[in-house]
Design an enzyme around this catalytic site. Structure first.
Site, mmCIF file in Angstrom:
data_model
loop_
_atom_site.group_PDB
_atom_site.id
_atom_site.type_symbol
_atom_site.label_atom_id
_atom_site.label_comp_id
_atom_site.label_asym_id
_atom_site.label_seq_id
_atom_site.Cartn_x
_atom_site.Cartn_y
_atom_site.Cartn_z
ATOM 1 N N HIS A 67 22.030 -4.403 41.977
ATOM 2 C CA HIS A 67 23.021 -3.748 41.106
ATOM 3 C C HIS A 67 24.417 -4.182 41.523
ATOM 4 O O HIS A 67 24.664 -4.423 42.707
ATOM 5 C CB HIS A 67 22.913 -2.219 41.212
ATOM 6 C CG HIS A 67 23.521 -1.495 40.069
ATOM 7 N ND1 HIS A 67 24.852 -1.161 40.032
ATOM 8 C CD2 HIS A 67 22.998 -1.085 38.893
ATOM 9 C CE1 HIS A 67 25.120 -0.542 38.885
ATOM 10 N NE2 HIS A 67 24.011 -0.482 38.176
ATOM 11 N N ASP B 249 16.212 0.227 35.730
ATOM 12 C CA ASP B 249 15.300 -0.525 34.857
ATOM 13 C C ASP B 249 13.951 -0.818 35.492
ATOM 14 O O ASP B 249 13.069 -1.364 34.831
ATOM 15 C CB ASP B 249 15.966 -1.851 34.463
ATOM 16 C CG ASP B 249 17.209 -1.603 33.629
ATOM 17 O OD1 ASP B 249 18.283 -2.112 34.000
ATOM 18 O OD2 ASP B 249 17.099 -0.870 32.638
#
Ligand code: SDX
Length: 392
Positions: free
Chosen positions: A270, A327
């Site tokens: 991320h 996700d």
């Protein structure tokens, strides 16, 4: 120093704007919406309540929630002419291509909610977008499946309505499964807003020029579609299915670490979180609930759990502070509910619409707001004179 100007390395702030909606501490893995931790909202709240919170700044009273839900429910129907708009797409068009097109086309309708200088019109546009995204997404699914569109049923919840429009058929009644409804509503909460991510920044930049609000959200959908952003949920499940069995995990981890291999573990890493994405924690718990309720026996969850375990104990991922993100598990749940992988990012866009419109409203309502105009570090040639063609 490029000879043109000196780049000021002292410019440390990367803040693109001020916002009161969402706070992220990437090192601690903290995510707050208007001060409330995402874990508490996911556990205790509903997507309608979180939508009200993001738009208005406070949790609603019972009456405020009832009135907000009533308003949203009565905006869920799409202009009938937009239904014909779908006919222009190939049946095998990706749902995100359809979402981009149809949401952009909303800017040719609903002219009573496009004066961005009128706070009332801005709120109507926001309510319309939040309300119509489930209808638009469900219609994209039905169009691809060659099934008739179902109109919204206002007696159902926001999420129940979406489930029925997606999986219901005119030939028989559709029963909303409460466990699935609760799980999907929680997934919508987890995707509602996330500070200045790429698609939200796209919406803000488009909106800063005073553009039509529906067109700005279409721009956000386009950005979200990318596999490095919202498209990662589709890519993550495709990756887990390709791995297939736990014994193949080391092969994929080796590829993810190989700088000569463009492959990355989808659903991992991320830009901001250098700790566990708090949304992934809730997502993993939700997989167990849905699998138990639906008696799902899909080995893909075991592959995901073992992949996570091996990566989190691998020096490469530890050193680079790579953890599962929102996700990584979402596709496992959506697949268990019955959505095809091509619909995963469309669901992300459905949920993120409230964050996009809340951030857009926050920006437009700031009297000091100016058009966005990022600058650059110029790396091209210094000034030089034109050379006529016969001299080149
Ligand atoms: C979302 O911004 C948001 O808030 C987004 C989002 C939201 O809610 O809006 O949270 C939603 O987009 C989540 C992210 C979904 N994308 C993916 O899961 C795709 C796979 N992840 C990667 O592509 C990547 O992690 C990014 C794009 C998310 C971040 O990429 P960065 O900025 O390169 O990450 P980094 O700087 O932390 O990387 C550090 C190192 C790099 O290697 P070196 O240059 O140091 O050698 O780690 C490597 C990266 O190459 N790396 C990975 C990796 N992610 C980063 N290596 C293998 N697998 C990965 N997944």
């Amino acid at each position: 120093d490029t000879g043109m100007f000196t780049y000021d390395p002292g410019f440390t702030s990367t803040a693109s704007c001020e916002s009161a909606l969402t706070y992220i501490d990437g090192d601690e893995g903290v995510l707050l919406h208007r001060g409330y931790p995402i874990g508490q909202l996911a556990e205790e709240s509903s997507f309608m309540e979180v939508s009200y919170l993001l738009l208005n700044g406070e949790l609603p009273s019972a009456k405020e929630l009832h009135d907000f839900t009533h308003t949203i429910t009565r905006h869920t129907m799409l202009h009938e002419q937009l239904a014909t708009f779908y006919r222009g797409f190939r049946r095998d068009a990706h749902p995100m291509a359809v979402m981009c097109g149809v949401v952009g086309a909303l800017s040719a309708f609903y002219h009573d909610s496009t004066d961005i200088n009128d706070p009332h019109q801005r709120m109507i546009a926001s309510h319309r977008l939040i309300a119509k995204m489930p209808t638009i997404a469900a219609m994209a699914y039905k169009y691809a499946a060659g099934q008739p569109f179902l109109y919204p049923d206002n007696s159902l919840s926001y999420t129940g309505n979406f489930l029925r429009m997606t999986f219901g058929v005119p030939a028989e009644p559709y029963e909303v499964n409460p466990v699935v409804e609760k799980a999907l509503d929680r997934i919508f909460i987890l995707h509602a807003d996330h500070e200045q991510n790429a698609s939200t920044s796209t919406v803000r930049l488009a909106g800063s020029s005073g553009a039509n609000p529906f067109a700005c959200i279409a721009a956000g959908i386009a950005c979200l579609w990318g596999p490095a952003h919202g498209g990662a949920n589709e890519a993550a499940l495709n990756m887990l299915r390709e791995i297939g069995t736990p014994d193949r995990i080391p092969e994929f981890i080796a590829r993810a670490k190989d700088k000569n291999d463009p492959f990355r573990l989808m659903g991992f890493g991320h830009r901001v979180y250098k700790n566990y994405d708090p949304r992934a924690t809730v997502m993993q718990q939700t997989v167990r609930e849905v699998f138990d309720a639906l008696k799902v026996n899909d080995p893909v969850f075991d592959v995901a759990l073992q992949l996570e375990h091996m990566a989190l104990n691998d020096p490469y991922f530890i050193d680079k502070k790579l953890f599962p993100n929102v996700d990584f598990y979402s596709g496992v749940i959506l697949s268990a509910i019955g959505f095809p992988t091509t619909m995963f990012t469309a669901l992300f866009a459905l949920a993120r619409t409230v964050g996009w419109v809340a951030q857009w409203n926050e920006m437009i309502s700031d009297p000091a707001q100016k058009i966005g105009r990022p600058r650059q570090l110029y790396t091209g040639p210094t000034q030089r004179d034109y050379v006529p063609l016969d001299k080149r």
